[in-house]
Design an enzyme around this catalytic site. Structure first.
Site, PDB file in Angstrom:
ATOM      1  N   TYR A  39      -6.600 101.418 -37.923  1.00  0.00           N
ATOM      2  CA  TYR A  39      -7.425 102.176 -36.651  1.00  0.00           C
ATOM      3  C   TYR A  39      -5.902 102.575 -35.420  1.00  0.00           C
ATOM      4  CZ  TYR A  39      -9.909 101.919 -32.809  1.00  0.00           C
ATOM      5  OH  TYR A  39     -10.822 102.832 -31.056  1.00  0.00           O
ATOM      6  N   GLU A  95      -8.286 108.390 -30.357  1.00  0.00           N
ATOM      7  CA  GLU A  95      -8.376 107.927 -31.378  1.00  0.00           C
ATOM      8  C   GLU A  95      -8.770 108.694 -32.885  1.00  0.00           C
ATOM      9  OE1 GLU A  95     -12.109 104.698 -31.345  1.00  0.00           O
ATOM     10  OE2 GLU A  95     -12.481 106.813 -32.511  1.00  0.00           O
TER      11      GLU A  95
END
Ligand code: GDP
Ligand code: MN
Length: 381
Positions: free
Chosen positions: A101, A187
């Protein structure tokens, strides 16, 4: 403005971040053709601005052009999470070894950008911070200093060593997107290490600062693919500024500043705005009537707050416009009206004399907001 995944990936590509080869399809047939171009298998991904597509059937691994066509047909027909779907992204299939991530976002609390990298992907990052803090690295980036190799080293510290260099390049690219494209959030979930050792951004979530769109004309174009709300379209046709929100009080005001402060007061009074509409300066009776129709056509509206500060706009004309509108439409909800400024007294008198059952007069903005919030709650119960 939130970008669709395919738009975010377009920006990623421009800043040197590796993304899978992908083709946008608006019909099942083009999803099939895209899959053929990509070598006979693909990943078909619904293009909506909500997460959780993977778990909800919005991401399909297709082993053949037939399967891709069927997946696209279903997505385009059914939509996703209650949203209409007009596009799917058809991407090459990649062999994933590990998921990570990465994100950089504007942290309003500190006035700096916050970068985060986690050794686990496809997870809720807040949850991970609680349960497995050692897997997550966070760093505030001072805008005056920017991001440097030692920052990047620190951020990738929890990742497998063979992925670090490539992820560092990607982080630099993400910071580039953030600063050069005026994004407030970038993101990547998941960021993946492939079996062949390459690292790719498999998903993209990008939010662009609306206030910067004036200097990002190219990004402004991304807006045009957003499906237009029919109510919003009507308002635009009438030259009114209308914005749909998810509360229950419809708000009509004149001038952006007044509308914004009305929004705040309604929130303070414990309710949320269902939408807001700025009738602009010099609001005519006709504009008020159209505004009311537009705001009331939103089924979530449980009460309406009309807040007018008369300048060029005359409150007596606004009052007449309201009454005129109420001859055409019979709203199922109450309308709180606060008039101030030019000819406010006359306006109030007109409304009082009319004694219309749906109109609730208010003296001040605060009182109006409280009344509208109470009425919305009462109507909902
Ligand atoms: P989200 O659930 O809406 O965030 O959608 P994502 O784009 O993150 O995709 C969800 C999941 O689909 C990912 O976490 C991957 O596990 C899987 N996925 C997406 N693309 C590929 C691919 O090319 N190959 C494989 N094997 N899995 C993929
Ligand atoms: Mn994702």
């Amino acid at each position: 403005m939130d970008l669709f995944e395919f738009q975010g990936k377009e920006l990623f590509k421009r800043h040197g971040i590796p993304v899978p080869r992908g083709i946008i399809a608006q019909t099942p047939e083009s999803a099939r053709a895209a899959t053929e171009i990509l070598g006979g298998s693909s990943v078909v991904k619904v293009q909506v601005q909500t997460g959780g597509r993977g778990k909800g059937g919005g991401v399909v691994l297709a082993d053949s052009p037939d399967e891709a066509e069927a997946a696209a047909a279903r997505m385009l027909a059914e939509g996703f999470g209650g949203r209409r779907v007009t596009r799917v992204l058809v991407e090459e299939r990649l062999a994933i070894a590990q998921e990570f991530y990465a994100a950089i976002l504007l942290d309003r609390a500190t006035g700096t950008d916050l970068a985060m990298v986690a050794a686990e992907g496809g997870v809720d990052i807040e949850e991970l911070a609680r349960t497995k803090p050692e897997a997550l690295r966070r760093l505030h980036i001072d805008p005056e200093i920017g991001i440097h190799p030692y920052h990047l080293r620190g951020l990738t510290g929890a990742l497998p060593p063979e992925a670090r260099d490539l992820v560092e390049n990607i982080l630099a690219g993400l910071y580039d997107v953030l600063t050069k494209e005026d994004a407030t959030l970038v993101e990547v979930n998941p960021l993946v290490l492939l079996e062949d050792g390459r690292v790719f951004a498999l998903d993209a979530k990008v939010t662009i600062d609306d206030n910067a769109l004036f200097r990002q004309p190219e990004l402004e174009m991304f807006k045009s693919v957003h499906p237009i709300d029919p109510v919003e379209f009507r308002a635009r046709e009438a030259g009114l500024q209308y914005v749909k929100l998810d509360g229950q009080v419809g708000i009509i005001g004149n001038g952006a500043g007044l509308v914004m402060s009305t929004l705040d007061l309604v929130q303070q009074a414990g309710a949320g705005a269902a939408n807001f509409l700025d009738v602009g300066g010099g609001a005519s009776a006709e504009a008020i009537a159209t505004s009311l129709e537009v705001v009331l056509s939103d089924p979530n509206v449980r009460s309406v707050l009309v807040n007018i500060f008369g300048g060029i706009t005359r409150c007596d004309l606004v009052a007449e416009g309201l009454l005129e509108a109420l001859e055409r439409i019979a709203p199922a909800v109450r309308i709180v009206v606060r008039l101030d400024g030019t000819n406010a007294e006359e306006g109030r008198r007109i409304l009082e004399d009319a004694r219309h059952p749906v109109i609730v007069p208010a003296q001040t903005m605060l009182e109006a907001a409280k009344l509208a919030a109470e009425l919305a709650e009462g109507a909902a119960a």
